[in-house]
Design a protein around this motif. Structure first.
Motif, PDB file in Angstrom:
ATOM      1  N   VAL A 289      30.184 122.686 110.588  1.00  0.00           N
ATOM      2  CA  VAL A 289      30.469 124.117 110.547  1.00  0.00           C
ATOM      3  C   VAL A 289      29.850 124.867 111.722  1.00  0.00           C
ATOM      4  N   GLU A 290      29.373 124.143 112.715  1.00  0.00           N
ATOM      5  CA  GLU A 290      28.868 124.774 113.934  1.00  0.00           C
ATOM      6  C   GLU A 290      29.938 125.718 114.499  1.00  0.00           C
ATOM      7  N   GLY A 291      29.509 126.943 114.795  1.00  0.00           N
ATOM      8  CA  GLY A 291      30.432 127.932 115.324  1.00  0.00           C
ATOM      9  C   GLY A 291      31.228 128.674 114.278  1.00  0.00           C
ATOM     10  N   GLN A 292      31.088 128.285 113.008  1.00  0.00           N
ATOM     11  CA  GLN A 292      31.869 128.909 111.939  1.00  0.00           C
ATOM     12  C   GLN A 292      31.042 129.826 111.045  1.00  0.00           C
ATOM     13  N   ILE A 293      29.700 129.791 111.163  1.00  0.00           N
ATOM     14  CA  ILE A 293      28.858 130.572 110.267  1.00  0.00           C
ATOM     15  C   ILE A 293      27.881 131.435 111.066  1.00  0.00           C
ATOM     16  N   ASP A 294      27.490 132.562 110.429  1.00  0.00           N
ATOM     17  CA  ASP A 294      26.475 133.415 111.033  1.00  0.00           C
ATOM     18  C   ASP A 294      25.102 133.022 110.505  1.00  0.00           C
ATOM     19  N   ARG A 295      24.106 133.819 110.770  1.00  0.00           N
ATOM     20  CA  ARG A 295      22.737 133.426 110.411  1.00  0.00           C
ATOM     21  C   ARG A 295      22.468 133.472 108.909  1.00  0.00           C
ATOM     22  N   PHE A 296      23.378 134.076 108.151  1.00  0.00           N
ATOM     23  CA  PHE A 296      23.245 134.097 106.698  1.00  0.00           C
ATOM     24  C   PHE A 296      24.042 132.978 106.033  1.00  0.00           C
ATOM     25  N   GLY A 297      24.763 132.196 106.812  1.00  0.00           N
ATOM     26  CA  GLY A 297      25.645 131.175 106.263  1.00  0.00           C
ATOM     27  C   GLY A 297      27.012 131.706 105.926  1.00  0.00           C
ATOM     28  N   ASN A 298      27.318 132.942 106.339  1.00  0.00           N
ATOM     29  CA  ASN A 298      28.640 133.516 106.107  1.00  0.00           C
ATOM     30  C   ASN A 298      29.642 132.935 107.099  1.00  0.00           C
ATOM     31  N   SER A 299      30.883 132.785 106.645  1.00  0.00           N
ATOM     32  CA  SER A 299      31.941 132.461 107.585  1.00  0.00           C
ATOM     33  C   SER A 299      32.133 133.641 108.529  1.00  0.00           C
ATOM     34  N   ARG A 300      32.667 133.383 109.698  1.00  0.00           N
ATOM     35  CA  ARG A 300      32.764 134.414 110.723  1.00  0.00           C
ATOM     36  C   ARG A 300      33.610 135.602 110.286  1.00  0.00           C
ATOM     37  N   ASP A 301      34.601 135.360 109.438  1.00  0.00           N
ATOM     38  CA  ASP A 301      35.437 136.469 108.963  1.00  0.00           C
ATOM     39  C   ASP A 301      34.883 137.102 107.690  1.00  0.00           C
ATOM     40  N   LEU A 302      33.679 136.673 107.285  1.00  0.00           N
ATOM     41  CA  LEU A 302      32.983 137.199 106.106  1.00  0.00           C
ATOM     42  C   LEU A 302      33.747 136.953 104.807  1.00  0.00           C
ATOM     43  N   SER A 303      34.631 135.971 104.793  1.00  0.00           N
ATOM     44  CA  SER A 303      35.390 135.683 103.576  1.00  0.00           C
ATOM     45  C   SER A 303      34.682 134.696 102.663  1.00  0.00           C
ATOM     46  N   GLY A 304      33.649 134.015 103.144  1.00  0.00           N
ATOM     47  CA  GLY A 304      32.946 133.036 102.321  1.00  0.00           C
ATOM     48  C   GLY A 304      31.571 132.768 102.884  1.00  0.00           C
ATOM     49  N   ARG A 305      30.745 132.036 102.113  1.00  0.00           N
ATOM     50  CA  ARG A 305      29.428 131.672 102.619  1.00  0.00           C
ATOM     51  C   ARG A 305      29.039 130.300 102.091  1.00  0.00           C
ATOM     52  N   MET A 306      28.110 129.645 102.795  1.00  0.00           N
ATOM     53  CA  MET A 306      27.605 128.351 102.382  1.00  0.00           C
ATOM     54  C   MET A 306      26.731 128.511 101.131  1.00  0.00           C
ATOM     55  N   LEU A 307      26.716 127.481 100.303  1.00  0.00           N
ATOM     56  CA  LEU A 307      25.911 127.480  99.089  1.00  0.00           C
ATOM     57  C   LEU A 307      24.634 126.678  99.307  1.00  0.00           C
ATOM     58  N   VAL A 308      23.583 127.038  98.592  1.00  0.00           N
ATOM     59  CA  VAL A 308      22.330 126.287  98.611  1.00  0.00           C
ATOM     60  C   VAL A 308      22.011 125.933  97.167  1.00  0.00           C
ATOM     61  N   ASP A 309      22.350 124.707  96.775  1.00  0.00           N
ATOM     62  CA  ASP A 309      22.235 124.319  95.361  1.00  0.00           C
ATOM     63  C   ASP A 309      21.766 122.867  95.243  1.00  0.00           C
ATOM     64  N   PRO A 310      20.493 122.594  95.578  1.00  0.00           N
ATOM     65  CA  PRO A 310      20.012 121.214  95.550  1.00  0.00           C
ATOM     66  C   PRO A 310      19.762 120.642  94.160  1.00  0.00           C
ATOM     67  N   TYR A 311      19.842 121.452  93.130  1.00  0.00           N
ATOM     68  CA  TYR A 311      19.468 121.033  91.787  1.00  0.00           C
ATOM     69  C   TYR A 311      20.644 120.403  91.034  1.00  0.00           C
ATOM     70  N   LEU A 312      20.330 119.857  89.883  1.00  0.00           N
ATOM     71  CA  LEU A 312      21.306 119.193  89.016  1.00  0.00           C
ATOM     72  C   LEU A 312      21.984 120.212  88.105  1.00  0.00           C
ATOM     73  N   LEU A 313      23.295 120.076  87.935  1.00  0.00           N
ATOM     74  CA  LEU A 313      24.003 120.801  86.885  1.00  0.00           C
ATOM     75  C   LEU A 313      24.035 119.891  85.667  1.00  0.00           C
ATOM     76  N   TYR A 314      23.264 120.246  84.663  1.00  0.00           N
ATOM     77  CA  TYR A 314      23.085 119.324  83.543  1.00  0.00           C
ATOM     78  C   TYR A 314      23.760 119.821  82.275  1.00  0.00           C
ATOM     79  N   GLU A 315      24.181 118.866  81.461  1.00  0.00           N
ATOM     80  CA  GLU A 315      24.738 119.170  80.144  1.00  0.00           C
ATOM     81  C   GLU A 315      23.802 118.733  79.033  1.00  0.00           C
ATOM     82  N   ASP A 316      22.976 117.733  79.320  1.00  0.00           N
ATOM     83  CA  ASP A 316      22.073 117.190  78.308  1.00  0.00           C
ATOM     84  C   ASP A 316      20.738 116.852  78.973  1.00  0.00           C
ATOM     85  N   GLN A 317      19.644 117.011  78.224  1.00  0.00           N
ATOM     86  CA  GLN A 317      18.323 116.744  78.781  1.00  0.00           C
ATOM     87  C   GLN A 317      18.138 115.290  79.219  1.00  0.00           C
TER      88      GLN A 317
END
Length: 346
Positions: A289-317
């Motif tokens: 995505v080099e050249g496609q995002i600004d310093r906030f992780g937004n796409s250049r046209d501000l239509s989307g942004r990168m996510l930061v989600d390193p954790y597990l999406l869990y259903e059961d312990q």
């Protein structure tokens, strides 16, 4: 976080790369600011369900006016991505939405407004609308100071105070070798965290700011190292090397319905990021995505942004056992901490 995972801005109906946006809320009466012991009643809910429609729900200007008219003269925007969430019922249908004073364009006199039929597990979404309001569209946005903005519509002004966490710093005792503090995160569940980037291990971590209590916890049935929030369902792992708790799990059910408790992936410390620290970290994981995002992780046209989600999406312990197995096999921090970036992909 998957490479090139963009989330459309303005709406988010599910926690998917291209899921549309704006968090749903637990139903509450819309006008007054809540006190510590505010109640909501079934009577008020039923009255709202039975009330005759007072405006055209497909007319975004009419919806804006309805919501704006019920705001207090001053409101506090708690989430650090600068969304002010609301909810209402129209013709027996629940709606959710937000005002957003986006760091990318609020100083240009723009406020984003969105609303949509509330997510539920048994029907598809019926309606969603978004508009970027400017003075030309009847809304003026005036910057009063660094984190205070006045919105004026048809002669009425509401002051929006963004969450001022400029002085929040992570204690040195909670910062490990190779880790950089990117900034404070305050998500819509009311949980305050520190967002960290480990340059050596190429991974993000969310660490609980336990100086700001937000709930009580119980111990997981399947891991002695995992504690779970009774209110949010957020799962935290007790660090072996430092006195801190790392976010390792968010309930998948909450993300599917886009509730307050769907995790901090989209509540980044936008107002407090220094320079290009976030952008450089994102490019380490997703160089495509080099050249496609600004310093906030937004796409250049501000239509989307990168996510930061390193954790597990869990259903059961029971799903936390994989973390224990990984941690038990780790012989040093370099092999230990990657166990907790289970949701992050390089």
């Amino acid at each position: 976080m998957t490479p090139a995972s963009f989330m459309p801005r303005g709406f988010r109906f599910a926690r998917l790369c291209f899921g549309l946006a704006a968090a749903a809320m637990v139903w509450a009466q819309p006008v007054a600011a809540a006190s510590a012991n505010t109640i909501t009643t079934n009577e008020a809910y039923v009255d709202a369900v039975r009330a005759a429609p007072a405006f055209d729900i497909t007319d975004i200007d009419a919806v804006f006016d309805h919501v704006f008219s019920q705001l207090n003269d001053e409101v506090t925007v708690y989430p650090t991505e600068n969304y002010y969430y609301f909810k209402f019922i129209h013709d027996a249908v629940p709606y959710a939405g937000n005002f957003r004073l986006d760091i990318a364009d609020r100083d240009d006199g723009i406020v984003h407004f969105a609303y949509f039929t509330e997510n539920n597990p048994f029907t598809e979404q019926q309606l969603s609308k978004h508009r970027a309001y400017t003075a030309e569209l009847g809304v003026t946005v005036e910057k009063k100071d660094g984190l205070t903005y006045a919105l004026t519509r048809k002669g009425r002004t509401v002051t929006f105070r963004l969450n001022d966490l400029r002085d929040v710093r992570i204690p040195k005792s909670k910062l490990g070798p190779g880790e950089d503090y990117l900034g404070p995160v305050f998500d819509e569940a009311g949980v305050q965290m520190f967002l960290l980037w480990n340059q050596e291990l190429k991974m993000f971590l969310y660490v609980l700011d336990d100086n700001v209590p937000s709930e009580s916890y119980f111990q997981s049935e399947t891991s002695t190292q995992v504690s779970i929030g009774r209110r949010t369902g957020f799962a935290w792992y007790q660090d072996r090397y430092l006195d801190r708790r790392i976010l390792v799990g968010v309930r998948a059910y909450e993300t599917s319905l886009n509730t307050f408790f769907d995790g901090p992936f989209d509540q980044l410390p936008d107002n407090f990021l220094e320079g290009d620290v976030l952008r450089r970290a994102l490019l380490e994981l997703s160089p495509e995505v080099e050249g496609q995002i600004d310093r906030f992780g937004n796409s250049r046209d501000l239509s989307g942004r990168m996510l930061v989600d390193p954790y597990l999406l869990y259903e059961d312990q029971s799903e936390f056992t994989v973390l224990d197995q990984c941690a038990a096999a780790a012989v040093d921090p370099a092999t230990y901490y990657p166990c907790f970036a289970i949701g992050q992909s390089k």
